[in-house]
Write an enzyme that holds these catalytic residues in place. Structure first.
Site, mmCIF file in Angstrom:
data_model
loop_
_atom_site.group_PDB
_atom_site.id
_atom_site.type_symbol
_atom_site.label_atom_id
_atom_site.label_comp_id
_atom_site.label_asym_id
_atom_site.label_seq_id
_atom_site.Cartn_x
_atom_site.Cartn_y
_atom_site.Cartn_z
ATOM 1 N N CYS A 148 9.687 11.322 22.194
ATOM 2 C CA CYS A 148 9.226 10.033 21.673
ATOM 3 C C CYS A 148 10.459 9.265 21.226
ATOM 4 C CB CYS A 148 8.222 10.199 20.527
ATOM 5 S SG CYS A 148 8.941 10.821 19.001
ATOM 6 N N LYS A 153 -5.966 0.861 8.824
ATOM 7 C CA LYS A 153 -6.106 0.843 7.363
ATOM 8 C C LYS A 153 -7.584 0.802 6.961
ATOM 9 C CE LYS A 153 -1.825 0.835 5.866
ATOM 10 N NZ LYS A 153 -1.208 -0.353 5.264
ATOM 11 N N GLY A 168 -0.345 2.211 -2.316
ATOM 12 C CA GLY A 168 0.982 1.719 -2.687
ATOM 13 C C GLY A 168 1.329 0.399 -2.036
ATOM 14 N N LEU A 216 -4.199 7.437 -2.051
ATOM 15 C CA LEU A 216 -3.916 7.620 -0.629
ATOM 16 C C LEU A 216 -2.418 7.831 -0.498
ATOM 17 C CD1 LEU A 216 -6.753 6.385 -0.677
ATOM 18 C CD2 LEU A 216 -6.169 5.081 1.363
ATOM 19 N N ILE A 217 -2.004 9.088 -0.431
ATOM 20 C CA ILE A 217 -0.593 9.436 -0.515
ATOM 21 C C ILE A 217 -0.021 9.741 0.862
ATOM 22 C CG2 ILE A 217 -1.081 11.885 -0.978
ATOM 23 C CD1 ILE A 217 1.388 11.786 -2.892
ATOM 24 N N GLN A 230 -0.116 -6.145 5.000
ATOM 25 C CA GLN A 230 -0.212 -6.351 3.556
ATOM 26 C C GLN A 230 -0.128 -7.828 3.157
ATOM 27 O OE1 GLN A 230 2.628 -3.656 1.756
ATOM 28 N NE2 GLN A 230 1.706 -1.880 2.749
#
Length: 483
Positions: free
Chosen positions: A457, A266, A288, A184-185, A297
């Site tokens: 933004c 996620k 990562g 998953l880059i 995380q």
């Protein structure tokens, strides 16, 4: 010109059948990587403890050596010269001829490896040749512990092999000895390094990119993926899968409570990637993520993210700190890509949870329309990584950025509704309209196209990506506002 390619030590401790399979795969990988040289004189022969490469074109030496140092499974490469010899004194004479200029004013030692039956041992050759060099080169001195120059010799049956240079390899296992994975880059530091680490461990790494707005980011990530493949994994064909995740983000922003957004996003990514992995027969996902680096995380949140799918998730960076990850990115050459890669600012919770509760997450996800997720996965774009080089050379449409507003301009605040409520945008004499970024693609066409629209933004990243997207759709009346 001859190269002796030494195997990564972990390969040499495998059983005979596994070792032979690994060596065979590594030999094939070397052939695939060097195929573009179109050298008819190139010969690659595998042996039990090394691989031998020969070419009659000496000009290709540096290019071949550079390519070999980037192929997983190789411990080091010896650039050698084969000679015949008559006795131990003749070995000394040839070594003196080859190393006289190199050893002037230097400390040195002699190291010898020997194969076959001889009247002398490796130690005998080391002492005889070393003593002779020390006597015949006055400015050279012997240093057995920390020499400036190591004279490497190999005696193989009736051949003397002079080692002219030693080049360190990448190590690891040859690509193809382990099963395929899907990385998953995002183009940042972490995902690039984690992809490299799995390639080095022998996996063919495919890439999955979740596009959160505009082609500029996608092109940047494609360049990172192509760089990693071209530098470390070009022995195999791999896929680059791009999924337009903007509709999913829009649904999350509308249906999910603020604090749960990060974990839910996620989980949606894992679900989507798992479907892609199953479609192509890939065994595991690679991310990562590093423990405690961001709110999503933590161990609790990572466990909940894992629970979204039965697919195995590999996290090679789980115990690495950011500084170490950046150093690794610098070593493999992805640091410059990562530093210039825009960070997505669309889903940023004001108070993200660090200890999500499964029941709460499932309750929030019950409001989510999963047909949107199924649709974006079914519409995913699958590209052969070899085609990316040509695509990346295509011009990205430029978007004008302005700092001052004209009276006739319309300012579009494309931030998420909660961001607009927290920091309202108030400008005198200019019309300000609210149109969240995830609604732009479906509602921009309904606006008065005779007017010029300036997208805004907080960071300027999302506004530029959305402006690029609209320009690609044929709308020329869009600019980016950066006060």
């Amino acid at each position: 010109m001859k190269f002796i390619i030494k195997l990564f030590p972990e390969i040499t401790i495998k059983s005979q059948s596994v070792r032979l399979r690994f060596i065979k795969i590594l030999t094939t990988n070397i052939r695939n990587v060097l195929k573009h040289l179109e050298d008819d004189t190139l010969a690659i022969v595998r042996h039990w403890d090394h691989i031998e490469l020969r070419t009659k074109d000496g000009n290709l030496g540096p290019e071949i050596c550079d390519a070999l140092t980037r192929i997983p499974g190789i411990h080091h490469i010896l650039e050698v010269e084969d000679r015949s010899y008559s006795d131990m004194h003749n070995i000394f004479e040839q070594t003196l001829e080859a190393y006289r200029e190199t050893l002037v004013g230097k400390t040195f030692c002699v190291r010898v490896k020997r194969r076959g039956k001889h009247e002398f041992s490796s130690g005998d050759v080391e002492r005889y040749v070393g003593g002779g060099l020390n006597q015949h080169i006055e400015s050279a001195k012997v240093n057995l512990t920390r020499p400036q120059v190591t004279v490497n010799l190999e005696v193989d049956q009736d051949k003397l092999i002079l080692v002219k240079a030693r080049h360190e390899g990448l190590g690891g296992f040859p690509i193809g000895t382990q099963e395929d994975v899907l990385s998953l880059i995002s183009g940042g530091f972490d995902s690039g390094v984690s992809s490299y680490m799995l390639m080095r461990r022998g996996c063919r790494v495919h890439y999955c990119f979740f596009n959160l707005g505009g082609s500029a980011h996608e092109i940047g990530v494609k360049q990172v993926a192509h760089y990693l493949w071209n530098r470390f994994g070009s022995s195999h064909r791999v896929r680059f899968i791009a999924i337009d995740f903007e509709p999913v983000v829009g649904e999350i922003l509308e249906k999910v409570e603020d604090g749960q957004m990060g974990v839910v996003l996620k989980r949606m990514m894992v679900r989507a990637a798992s479907q892609v992995a199953e479609r192509y027969g890939v065994q595991a996902l690679v991310t990562g993520e590093a423990l405690g680096q961001v709110s999503s995380q933590t161990l609790t949140n990572l466990r909940l993210i894992d629970n979204a799918s039965d697919t195995l998730i590999l996290r090679p960076l789980i115990s690495h700190d950011k500084e170490h990850i950046i150093n690794l990115a610098r070593q493999i050459g992805t640091e410059d890509f990562a530093k210039t890669m825009p960070e997505y600012c669309g889903v940023i919770s004001k108070s993200p949870t660090v200890k999500a509760v499964k029941a709460k997450i499932e309750e929030e996800e019950s409001h989510f329309d999963f047909s949107i997720l199924d649709r974006v996965v079914s519409e995913a774009k699958n590209v052969d990584i070899r085609e990316i080089a040509q695509q990346s050379r295509e011009q990205v449409v430029e978007v004008e950025t302005v700092a001052e507003l004209a009276d006739t301009d319309v300012l579009l605040d494309i931030r998420a509704p909660d961001e607009q409520e927290e920091k309202p945008l108030k400008l005198d004499q200019v019309e300000v309209r609210s149109l969240p970024f995830y609604k732009l693609s479906s509602q921009f066409a309904d606006l008065d196209q005779s007017k010029t629209y300036l997208l805004y933004c907080d960071r300027g990243v999302m506004s530029r990506l959305q402006a690029l997207y609209l320009r690609e759709q044929g709308y020329t009346n869009v600019k980016v506002y950066r006060p």
